[in-house]
Design a protein around this motif. Structure first.
Motif, PDB file in Angstrom:
ATOM      1  N   ASP A 196      -5.977  -3.480  -1.499  1.00 53.78           N
ATOM      2  CA  ASP A 196      -6.655  -2.856  -2.636  1.00 53.78           C
ATOM      3  C   ASP A 196      -5.673  -2.388  -3.722  1.00 53.78           C
ATOM      4  OD1 ASP A 196      -9.295  -3.012  -1.485  1.00 53.78           O
ATOM      5  OD2 ASP A 196      -8.716  -1.357  -0.154  1.00 53.78           O
ATOM      6  N   PRO A 226      -9.426   2.686   1.940  1.00 56.64           N
ATOM      7  CA  PRO A 226      -8.623   1.694   1.216  1.00 56.64           C
ATOM      8  C   PRO A 226      -7.498   1.139   2.088  1.00 56.64           C
ATOM      9  CG  PRO A 226      -9.029   3.624  -0.152  1.00 56.64           C
ATOM     10  CD  PRO A 226      -9.486   3.978   1.228  1.00 56.64           C
ATOM     11  N   VAL A 236     -13.252  -0.100  -3.932  1.00 58.21           N
ATOM     12  CA  VAL A 236     -13.249  -0.076  -2.459  1.00 58.21           C
ATOM     13  C   VAL A 236     -14.652   0.222  -1.948  1.00 58.21           C
ATOM     14  CG1 VAL A 236     -12.222   0.970  -0.403  1.00 58.21           C
ATOM     15  CG2 VAL A 236     -10.873   0.784  -2.522  1.00 58.21           C
TER      16      VAL A 236
END
Length: 539
Positions: free
Chosen positions: A383, A379, A373
């Motif tokens: 992800d 995030p 990330v």
């Protein structure tokens, strides 16, 4: 000799003296009294015999019941000074993976094997909700809502809730647009106490509740909103009182008929439960009434609007088996908040404690986040595919916490064959989730916090595997699982990206369940230090 020490009977000219009344003989009595006493004795013996026969047949243990504890008539087997978790362990140890336990007049079947639980909870005869006082009082002893309803009412309520909550983002990536702002608000609150020992409580509770408020009522509240904090405290107190003496009324309901009101209220705390229920529902009533005034028909903003639309349609359908009414809406919303707020926030608290206790795991998770990330954003759900160890760690949090160690009770609607035993109609089935989560048959290191339990040979996270059922399983699996997993992922990944969680200097956190809570596993109270990581973004 005093009158109490002797009895004198006259027969003709003779006098018979007995030193004690119980030493009389029937032959010493006049003929008329002799016959009368014989008749009375016969009636007493017949009555006793009839009572024994009734007790025998009414209290007879059902044939082919799983082995277990039967106990005495009326009260069953309740005579143990051990805490409930120890009693559960002893029951499994003595009688195996499927055991019976009669408490009061109710037969409970405890299942401690994953495969048997899966089989039982997939059976259509084991989908009802047990008739327990502590559950029924929340729905005013009516078959409404989701948690405590049964039959077609439950099926329709669950189906309706899932369909319309999905319309507003449940289970969809679009919901992260609601969750991520709450994540940022939580991080800002943590920053205010950065570097100092703190409890992560109100800020987390409100952040989790706001996600539910968006889905249900299209509203959000500030972190320090007094009205919402009061609402959250009511929910927390509901969980607290459900774990207290009120459970005696679940299994010994006749106590309601014989105990004085002050015992029912002051000891069983029924008055507190009724107050909290009424307060919670009073808060929600205002929201529903506001929706009735402001909604645009067939253009729903949230779950309440969708329900009111459907209620209008069902009024013209006399054959509908789904009771759409104000009480059902009220109880359903209450169910969603009670089931979806304290559970998620409690699991997050477990994660915080476990990271402080297992810094090596925390470091590995952070390294994965840093690699996957960019540091200029938190995030997101895209992800997840690159954060497999983080996902595995969260599954291990669910396993280790086992927040609902026995899940919610199921009711057997008809005599049902299970593993060669007969589960009688009206019996209660409980899943020993805690036992499954710490069973060496399923886990390499049952007691150790070990995320690798959920990593397969290809390095991918296994969300589903044998022995793992944090959201139950089968027909009544928790409908909020996708939301809970989504929230936990986004809150955890962002907090661990921004902070390192440590025990306060000179203190040692113990990530264990609070022994004072029996029905739900809340982690022991603790304080941690959130230390800002270098090169993190400012939210």
């Amino acid at each position: 000799m005093s009158p109490k020490a002797q009895c004198i009977f006259e027969r003709g000219s003779s006098v018979i003296i007995h030193t004690h009344p119980f030493q009389r003989t029937l032959s010493s009595l006049p003929p008329a009294k002799h016959c009368s006493h014989r008749k009375m004795l016969a009636e007493v013996l017949l009555g006793v015999f009839f009572l024994i026969v009734c007790v025998y047949f009414l209290d007879a243990k059902p044939k082919n019941l799983p082995p277990g504890l039967w106990g005495l008539p009326v009260v069953g087997y309740i005579f143990s000074m051990l805490p409930l978790p120890e009693q559960i362990k002893n029951l499994q140890r003595r009688f195996g993976d499927i055991a019976s336990w009669r408490i009061g007049s109710k037969i409970t079947i405890l299942i401690s094997d994953f495969a048997i639980i899966k089989n039982a909870f997939g059976h259509p005869n084991i989908t009802g909700r047990a008739d327990l006082f502590s559950f029924a009082i929340a729905s005013y002893f009516k078959n409404v809502g989701i948690i405590n309803s049964s039959g077609s009412q439950w099926q329709n309520a669950r189906r309706f809730a899932l369909r319309h909550l999905k319309d507003f983002g449940l289970g969809k990536t679009s919901l992260e647009n609601t969750i991520i702002p709450e994540v940022n608000h939580l991080i800002n609150e943590i920053v205010k106490e950065e570097g100092k020992p703190m409890e992560i409580s109100n800020a987390l509770n409100v952040s989790v509740l706001n996600v539910l408020w968006k889905l249900v009522a299209d509203q959000r509240y500030n972190i320090n909103d007094e009205e919402l904090l009061f609402f959250q405290n009511i929910i927390h107190e509901i969980f607290e009182t459900l774990q207290g003496p009120i459970v005696f009324l679940d299994y010994l309901p006749w106590l309601l008929q014989i105990l004085p009101c002050w015992v029912i209220n002051k000891v069983m705390k029924v008055d507190i439960i009724e107050y909290n229920r009424n307060t919670l529902h009073g808060f929600l009533k205002k929201i529903i009434e506001e929706h009735k005034k402001s909604r645009i028909p067939h253009n729903p903003r949230d779950y309440i609007d969708a329900y009111l639309d459907q209620e209008e349609e069902e009024k013209h359908n006399p054959n509908s088996s789904f009771k759409l009414e104000f009480l059902d809406l009220l109880v359903t919303i209450g169910d969603l908040f009670v089931a979806g707020s304290d559970t998620s926030s409690s699991t997050f608290r477990w994660m915080i404690a476990l990271m402080a206790v297992n810094p090596d795991v925390q470091t590995k998770v952070q390294a994965e986040i840093d690699a996957a990330v960019p540091c200029d954003r938190v995030p997101n759900l895209n992800d997840r595919k690159n954060l497999q160890y983080l996902e595995a760690m969260l599954n291990e949090v669910h396993r280790h916490a086992s927040f609902g160690p026995l899940g919610l009770p199921h009711l057997v609607s008809e005599d049902t064959d299970l593993e060669g035993y007969i589960l009688p109609k009206g019996s209660i089935v409980m899943a020993n989730i805690f036992s499954c989560h710490f069973d060496s048959r399923y886990w390499k290191y049952p007691v150790k916090f070990y995320p690798e339990h959920f990593i397969d040979e290809n390095g991918k996270c296994m969300t589903k595997r044998e022995g793992f059922l944090p959201f139950s399983i089968g027909r009544r699996v928790c409908p909020g699982e996708t939301l809970a997993r989504m929230e936990l992922f986004l809150f955890t990944s962002a907090v661990l990206q921004q902070f390192t969680i440590k025990s306060p200097p000179g203190e040692k956190i113990v990530a264990e369940a609070d022994p004072n809570k029996h029905l739900f596993h809340h982690v022991k109270p603790y304080k941690v230090v959130f230390e800002r990581r270098p090169h993190t973004i400012q939210t």
